[in-house]
Design a protein around this motif. Structure first.
Motif, PDB file in Angstrom:
ATOM      1  N   VAL A 194     -16.410 -12.567 -36.115  1.00 57.45           N
ATOM      2  CA  VAL A 194     -16.741 -11.280 -35.494  1.00 57.45           C
ATOM      3  C   VAL A 194     -17.669 -10.473 -36.411  1.00 57.45           C
ATOM      4  O   VAL A 194     -18.646  -9.860 -35.954  1.00 57.45           O
ATOM      5  CB  VAL A 194     -15.445 -10.481 -35.178  1.00 57.45           C
ATOM      6  CG1 VAL A 194     -15.757  -9.032 -34.830  1.00 57.45           C
ATOM      7  CG2 VAL A 194     -14.681 -11.155 -34.034  1.00 57.45           C
ATOM      8  N   ALA A 195     -17.392 -10.498 -37.718  1.00 56.63           N
ATOM      9  CA  ALA A 195     -18.253  -9.784 -38.678  1.00 56.63           C
ATOM     10  C   ALA A 195     -19.665 -10.355 -38.650  1.00 56.63           C
ATOM     11  O   ALA A 195     -20.659  -9.616 -38.658  1.00 56.63           O
ATOM     12  CB  ALA A 195     -17.654  -9.884 -40.082  1.00 56.63           C
ATOM     13  N   GLU A 196     -19.778 -11.684 -38.600  1.00 53.54           N
ATOM     14  CA  GLU A 196     -21.091 -12.333 -38.561  1.00 53.54           C
ATOM     15  C   GLU A 196     -21.836 -11.986 -37.271  1.00 53.54           C
ATOM     16  O   GLU A 196     -23.027 -11.665 -37.301  1.00 53.54           O
ATOM     17  CB  GLU A 196     -20.933 -13.857 -38.689  1.00 53.54           C
ATOM     18  CG  GLU A 196     -22.265 -14.587 -38.659  1.00 53.54           C
ATOM     19  CD  GLU A 196     -22.198 -15.978 -39.286  1.00 53.54           C
ATOM     20  OE1 GLU A 196     -21.123 -16.608 -39.245  1.00 53.54           O
ATOM     21  OE2 GLU A 196     -23.240 -16.418 -39.820  1.00 53.54           O
ATOM     22  N   ALA A 197     -21.115 -12.026 -36.149  1.00 54.44           N
ATOM     23  CA  ALA A 197     -21.749 -11.711 -34.857  1.00 54.44           C
ATOM     24  C   ALA A 197     -22.216 -10.259 -34.824  1.00 54.44           C
ATOM     25  O   ALA A 197     -23.291  -9.963 -34.296  1.00 54.44           O
ATOM     26  CB  ALA A 197     -20.776 -11.992 -33.711  1.00 54.44           C
ATOM     27  N   ALA A 198     -21.423  -9.351 -35.397  1.00 53.26           N
ATOM     28  CA  ALA A 198     -21.817  -7.930 -35.424  1.00 53.26           C
ATOM     29  C   ALA A 198     -23.081  -7.749 -36.273  1.00 53.26           C
ATOM     30  O   ALA A 198     -23.986  -6.987 -35.905  1.00 53.26           O
ATOM     31  CB  ALA A 198     -20.674  -7.082 -35.974  1.00 53.26           C
ATOM     32  N   PRO A 226     -19.830 -14.098 -44.520  1.00 57.59           N
ATOM     33  CA  PRO A 226     -20.814 -14.490 -43.507  1.00 57.59           C
ATOM     34  C   PRO A 226     -22.184 -13.913 -43.808  1.00 57.59           C
ATOM     35  O   PRO A 226     -22.314 -12.826 -44.373  1.00 57.59           O
ATOM     36  CB  PRO A 226     -20.257 -13.898 -42.207  1.00 57.59           C
ATOM     37  CG  PRO A 226     -18.836 -13.588 -42.480  1.00 57.59           C
ATOM     38  CD  PRO A 226     -18.722 -13.313 -43.948  1.00 57.59           C
ATOM     39  N   HIS A 227     -23.205 -14.657 -43.377  1.00 60.61           N
ATOM     40  CA  HIS A 227     -24.586 -14.250 -43.537  1.00 60.61           C
ATOM     41  C   HIS A 227     -24.805 -12.887 -42.879  1.00 60.61           C
ATOM     42  O   HIS A 227     -24.350 -12.660 -41.768  1.00 60.61           O
ATOM     43  CB  HIS A 227     -25.477 -15.307 -42.875  1.00 60.61           C
ATOM     44  CG  HIS A 227     -26.906 -15.187 -43.285  1.00 60.61           C
ATOM     45  ND1 HIS A 227     -27.332 -15.536 -44.548  1.00 60.61           N
ATOM     46  CD2 HIS A 227     -27.982 -14.723 -42.621  1.00 60.61           C
ATOM     47  CE1 HIS A 227     -28.628 -15.308 -44.620  1.00 60.61           C
ATOM     48  NE2 HIS A 227     -29.047 -14.813 -43.483  1.00 60.61           N
ATOM     49  N   GLY A 228     -25.483 -11.992 -43.578  1.00 66.38           N
ATOM     50  CA  GLY A 228     -25.861 -10.708 -42.982  1.00 66.38           C
ATOM     51  C   GLY A 228     -24.850  -9.594 -43.165  1.00 66.38           C
ATOM     52  O   GLY A 228     -25.156  -8.435 -42.880  1.00 66.38           O
ATOM     53  N   VAL A 229     -23.641  -9.928 -43.629  1.00 56.80           N
ATOM     54  CA  VAL A 229     -22.630  -8.893 -43.852  1.00 56.80           C
ATOM     55  C   VAL A 229     -23.031  -8.079 -45.088  1.00 56.80           C
ATOM     56  O   VAL A 229     -23.287  -8.637 -46.147  1.00 56.80           O
ATOM     57  CB  VAL A 229     -21.229  -9.526 -44.019  1.00 56.80           C
ATOM     58  CG1 VAL A 229     -20.230  -8.548 -44.609  1.00 56.80           C
ATOM     59  CG2 VAL A 229     -20.737 -10.049 -42.665  1.00 56.80           C
TER      60      VAL A 229
END
Ligand code: C5P
Length: 222
Positions: free
Chosen positions: A40-44, A63-66
């Motif tokens: 969910v963190a990655e998708a956000a 996750p990437h981008g967090v």
């Protein structure tokens, strides 16, 4: 996400179990792997959000981008970290499996076995992180998770109401779904509606979840 549905929003996600220490070598924990919350963190982040991930004791890579990851162990530590991070957040997604109780006291030394007699542990109730956020006059859009083994809809709707949430993601645990598994299936509830997200891997479910949260967030908060 072609359209970056959470562009510029600050999103806080909690994930994983909590560990409540009994003594220096023992704790009370649960079977949450943290994978759903991390997905969910990655998708956000992929949807354009500035994501803070508050993680219980898990061994997963960030996750990437967090943008920010805060590692905690106990429910009390998670409560403190989430409260601070959520103060200026637009959305809080509570995907952590927070321990409901903790030992009354943490023994400084390893407890010794007393052969021939039972042992009773006194437990104190932990604060409910979601309920404490929703009690604040100004608070983020709140999304909870409900992992249930039975009566999924009634328990989920009860939690939605009792904890003052905007949405709740309910899943049946067991039967190869939920904790410690790759796949999940979710039903999302909000006060006047629901949506079925059928069995899929956690990354694809997380994407659908973020789409739905963004849609509902915009409807409620403009
Ligand atoms: O444990 P329960 O089924 O009540 O959890 C439902 C939701 O409440 C989850 O989103 C969980 O993260 C949250 N929760 C919480 N603080 C607790 C217990 C649960 O925020 N102490």
């Amino acid at each position: 996400f072609g359209d970056r549905v959470l562009q510029g929003k600050k999103v806080v996600v909690s994930a994983g179990p909590t560990y409540e220490d009994i003594d220096p070598v023992r704790f009370i924990g649960n079977r949450s792997s943290g994978r759903m919350g991390f997905a969910v963190a990655e998708a956000a982040a992929q949807a354009g959000a500035q994501v803070t991930l508050v993680a219980g004791p898990v061994t997963l890579a960030t996750p990437h981008g967090v943008a920010e990851r805060i590692d905690v162990r106990s429910a009390a530590q998670m409560h403190a970290a989430v409260t601070k991070a959520a103060a200026d957040a637009d959305i809080y997604i509570g995907a952590a499996a927070v321990g409901d109780y903790r030992p009354n006291a943490v023994s400084e030394h390893k407890l010794k076995k007393q052969s021939g007699s039972d042992l009773t542990l006194q437990l104190a109730e932990n604060p409910d992180i979601l309920a404490s956020l929703s009690a604040q006059r100004v608070h983020p859009f709140l999304v909870g998770f409900a992992a249930e083994t039975q009566n999924v809809e009634s328990y989920a709707r009860d939690k939605l109401q009792r904890k003052g949430l905007d949405m709740i993601a309910a899943n049946q645990v067991g039967h190869g779904l939920g904790f410690e598994t790759a796949d999940n299936a979710i039903t999302l509830y909000w006060p006047d509606g629901s949506a079925e997200l059928p069995r899929a891997d956690k990354a694809s479910l997380a994407h659908q979840l973020i789409e739905r949260i963004a849609t509902r967030y915009k409807a409620v908060r403009g």
